[in-house]
Design an enzyme around this catalytic site. Structure first.
Site, PDB file in Angstrom:
ATOM      1  N   GLU A 290      -6.816 -18.334 -34.000  1.00 27.67           N
ATOM      2  CA  GLU A 290      -8.336 -18.697 -33.832  1.00 27.67           C
ATOM      3  C   GLU A 290      -8.501 -18.963 -35.592  1.00 27.67           C
ATOM      4  OE1 GLU A 290      -8.234 -13.988 -33.794  1.00 27.67           O
ATOM      5  OE2 GLU A 290      -7.774 -13.629 -32.212  1.00 27.67           O
ATOM      6  N   ARG A 294     -14.142 -15.901 -42.563  1.00 25.82           N
ATOM      7  CA  ARG A 294     -15.224 -15.077 -43.750  1.00 25.82           C
ATOM      8  C   ARG A 294     -13.982 -14.922 -44.997  1.00 25.82           C
ATOM      9  NH1 ARG A 294     -12.549 -12.484 -39.733  1.00 25.82           N
ATOM     10  NH2 ARG A 294     -10.313 -11.058 -40.653  1.00 25.82           N
TER      11      ARG A 294
HETATM   12  C1  MV4 Z   1       0.189 -14.034 -29.232  1.00 25.29           C
HETATM   13  C2  MV4 Z   1       1.291 -13.608 -28.987  1.00 25.29           C
HETATM   14  C3  MV4 Z   1       2.262 -14.733 -28.127  1.00 25.29           C
HETATM   15  N1  MV4 Z   1       1.509 -15.192 -27.712  1.00 25.29           N
HETATM   16  N2  MV4 Z   1      -0.616 -15.210 -27.947  1.00 25.29           N
HETATM   17  C4  MV4 Z   1      -2.330 -10.861 -31.730  1.00 25.29           C
HETATM   18  C5  MV4 Z   1      -3.383 -10.965 -32.713  1.00 25.29           C
HETATM   19  C6  MV4 Z   1      -4.363 -11.808 -31.916  1.00 25.29           C
HETATM   20  N3  MV4 Z   1      -5.301 -12.452 -32.330  1.00 25.29           N
HETATM   21  C7  MV4 Z   1      -2.924 -12.985 -30.946  1.00 25.29           C
HETATM   22  N4  MV4 Z   1      -2.357 -11.995 -31.153  1.00 25.29           N
HETATM   23  C8  MV4 Z   1      -0.902 -12.696 -30.267  1.00 25.29           C
HETATM   24  N5  MV4 Z   1      -0.827 -13.433 -29.967  1.00 25.29           N
HETATM   25  C9  MV4 Z   1       0.313 -15.835 -27.527  1.00 25.29           C
HETATM   26  N6  MV4 Z   1       0.228 -17.112 -27.011  1.00 25.29           N
HETATM   27  C10 MV4 Z   1       1.360 -13.234 -29.846  1.00 25.29           C
HETATM   28  C11 MV4 Z   1       0.459 -12.040 -30.729  1.00 25.29           C
HETATM   29  C12 MV4 Z   1       1.492 -10.903 -31.393  1.00 25.29           C
HETATM   30  C13 MV4 Z   1       0.539 -11.090 -32.510  1.00 25.29           C
HETATM   31  C14 MV4 Z   1       0.004 -11.978 -33.763  1.00 25.29           C
HETATM   32  C15 MV4 Z   1      -0.210 -12.035 -34.722  1.00 25.29           C
HETATM   33  C16 MV4 Z   1       0.853 -11.249 -35.943  1.00 25.29           C
HETATM   34  C17 MV4 Z   1       1.209  -9.996 -34.684  1.00 25.29           C
HETATM   35  C18 MV4 Z   1       1.099  -9.677 -33.735  1.00 25.29           C
HETATM   36  C19 MV4 Z   1       1.878  -9.171 -32.936  1.00 25.29           C
HETATM   37  C20 MV4 Z   1       1.819  -9.033 -31.719  1.00 25.29           C
HETATM   38  C21 MV4 Z   1       1.073  -9.663 -30.876  1.00 25.29           C
END
Ligand code: MV4
Length: 449
Positions: A290, A294
């Site tokens: 993402e 901000r």
């Molecule tokens: C993911 C992922 C693993 N694979 N996408 C969590 C927040 C949101 N912005 C997207 N997130 C995640 N996306 C894919 N393809 C794992 C997470 C995720 C995570 C990401 C960043 C920090 C903490 C997290 C905790 C659980 C899952």
């Protein structure tokens, strides 16, 4: 050039005070806005002017666009700084400010809107040469479509809401039999939470790190990055602490990720401060997740290691000047850690609002505390539970951890429960100290307080 002599700060708490620090150093007048619950707040006391914009609930005050625009017009503010949360990523608010001839301190409304749609952001980033995870180029409409894509991507995969972000409305799918049911659930959840049921799918990374790149861009195409922040340690998608630099990132990888982010900013005509969120895999591959348009909660760790004032730069950019930013002017020095001090039970993570009866802010070399709390302050129950950010800077990560440990010991908050004891446990943890962690750190972390 548009001269900015007075800024209305459309926020509260520590970030409103933080923005005010820079305004004061720049000789810019400040206007605070506040709810009825925030009459005794510090951001109100230190602003040159303050205007009450409504009752305690955010929907009637800090999200009340007509009240905020009126406050800006009555006080003759030249610009609005939205901080983070509330209206910071509202393209509608940014557009209304623009239409009212009030400079919105942030990127253009169309850029905010584009990044707010995660499917569109993925498409735009792909076109700009940013690596993304294999997944759907468009929102998924049917179980059939999902199945077809899943066969290409493989399992596990993750379903995310197009209007989501920050982890809300995500579903992990480990095998085909769970796909159709989870798709339906995700669509319903997304519709309820965001009034937009569009979802997309991506390959799921099991144990990633969450790394973000801070960028600064002006309206003349000058773009630089300020290195990365390590944001992996979180619980239920709430970050607990952040650091800069990341113990997992080499100079080469930093330059590679930074170059990708800078190129993307140029291609989309980004201006102001911004953040690219990436997932970092165990093999050092990184993938765009993402973009945040901000200033972020964790910006101080970047300020500590670069000596940049990110708010000052946002204000410079908003005046329309040509900054002549040069990447070679950016140097990363030492190591910084930020602990978010929340008014919460440190084990159950339930909110703990109430009166702060004793409050001591630690000092000494390399310590910064961003807060709007004070002795006797009543933490209201209506808003985010973060009451302070304790930030340290030292020459090495090991020294920064030692500095954080002594600062946490000397940070006193009585009368309410806080996450200070949790941070002390994390700082003492062997895996944390070794830099050996993933987003599953807190799930696997056993502690007693
Ligand atoms: C993911 C992922 C693993 N694979 N996408 C969590 C927040 C949101 N912005 C997207 N997130 C995640 N996306 C894919 N393809 C794992 C997470 C995720 C995570 C990401 C960043 C920090 C903490 C997290 C905790 C659980 C899952």
């Amino acid at each position: 050039m548009r001269e900015i002599k007075k800024i209305l700060i459309a926020n509260r708490g520590e970030i409103a005070c933080r923005i005010m620090w820079t305004c004061k150093e720049m000789g810019i007048k400040t206007v605070a806005v506040h709810s009825e619950a925030d009459r005794e707040a510090l951001h109100v006391r230190f602003a040159d002017e303050a205007i009450c914009i409504g009752p305690a609930p955010s929907a009637e005050s800090y999200l009340n666009i007509p009240a905020i625009i009126s406050a800006a017009e009555i006080t003759n503010a030249d610009a609005v700084h939205p901080g983070y949360g509330f209206l910071a990523e509202s393209a509608t608010f940014a557009k209304i400010c623009e239409d009212c001839n009030i400079k919105f301190i942030g990127p253009r409304p169309d850029v905010i809107a584009m990044m707010g749609d995660k499917v569109e952001a993925r498409r735009t980033m792909t076109a700009a040469g940013v690596p993304i995870l294999p997944g759907s180029p468009d929102p998924i409409d049917s179980a059939d479509e999902a199945k077809k894509l899943a066969l290409e991507i493989g399992f596990p995969l993750i379903i995310k809401a197009a209007a989501g972000g920050g982890g809300r409305g995500m579903r992990i799918v480990r095998e085909e039999s769970e796909l159709a049911g989870n798709l339906e659930l995700a669509q319903t959840e997304a519709l309820n939470a965001f009034k937009n049921g569009a979802v997309y799918i991506e390959r799921y990374i099991e144990r990633p790190r969450h790394i973000e790149i801070q960028v600064l861009a002006d309206e003349h195409g000058n773009v630089i990055h300020l290195g990365e922040r390590e944001c992996t340690i979180q619980r239920r998608h709430q970050k607990l602490l952040e650091e800069a630099p990341s113990p997992a990132i080499s100079k080469e990888l930093r330059e590679e990720m930074g170059a990708v982010a800078v190129k993307a900013c140029r291609e989309i005509g980004y201006s102001s401060a911004g953040t690219f969120e990436f997932l970092l895999d165990e093999d050092d591959s990184f993938y765009f997740m993402e973009m945040n348009t901000r200033i972020q909660v964790e910006h101080p760790v970047t300020e500590m290691v670069t000596l940049a004032d990110i708010v000052r730069n946002q204000i410079y950019v908003a005046t329309g000047i040509n900054t002549d930013y040069q990447q070679s002017d950016v140097q990363i020095t030492g190591h910084s850690i930020e602990c978010r001090i929340n008014a919460e039970d440190p084990v159950k993570f339930t909110p703990s609002p109430g009166r702060i009866t004793a409050f001591n802010i630690p000092g000494g070399p390399g310590v910064r505390v961003d807060t709007a709390a004070y002795p006797g302050y009543l933490v209201p129950p209506y808003y985010d539970s973060m009451i302070a950010k304790l930030i340290v800077h030292a020459r090495t990560r090991e020294l920064a951890i030692a500095r954080m440990q002594r600062a946490l010991e000397m940070m006193v908050v009585e009368g309410i429960k806080t996450t200070i004891p949790l941070h002390r446990k994390i700082m003492a943890d062997e895996n944390f100290q070794k830099g050996n962690f993933s987003t599953k750190f807190m799930e696997e972390f056993e502690y007693e307080i």
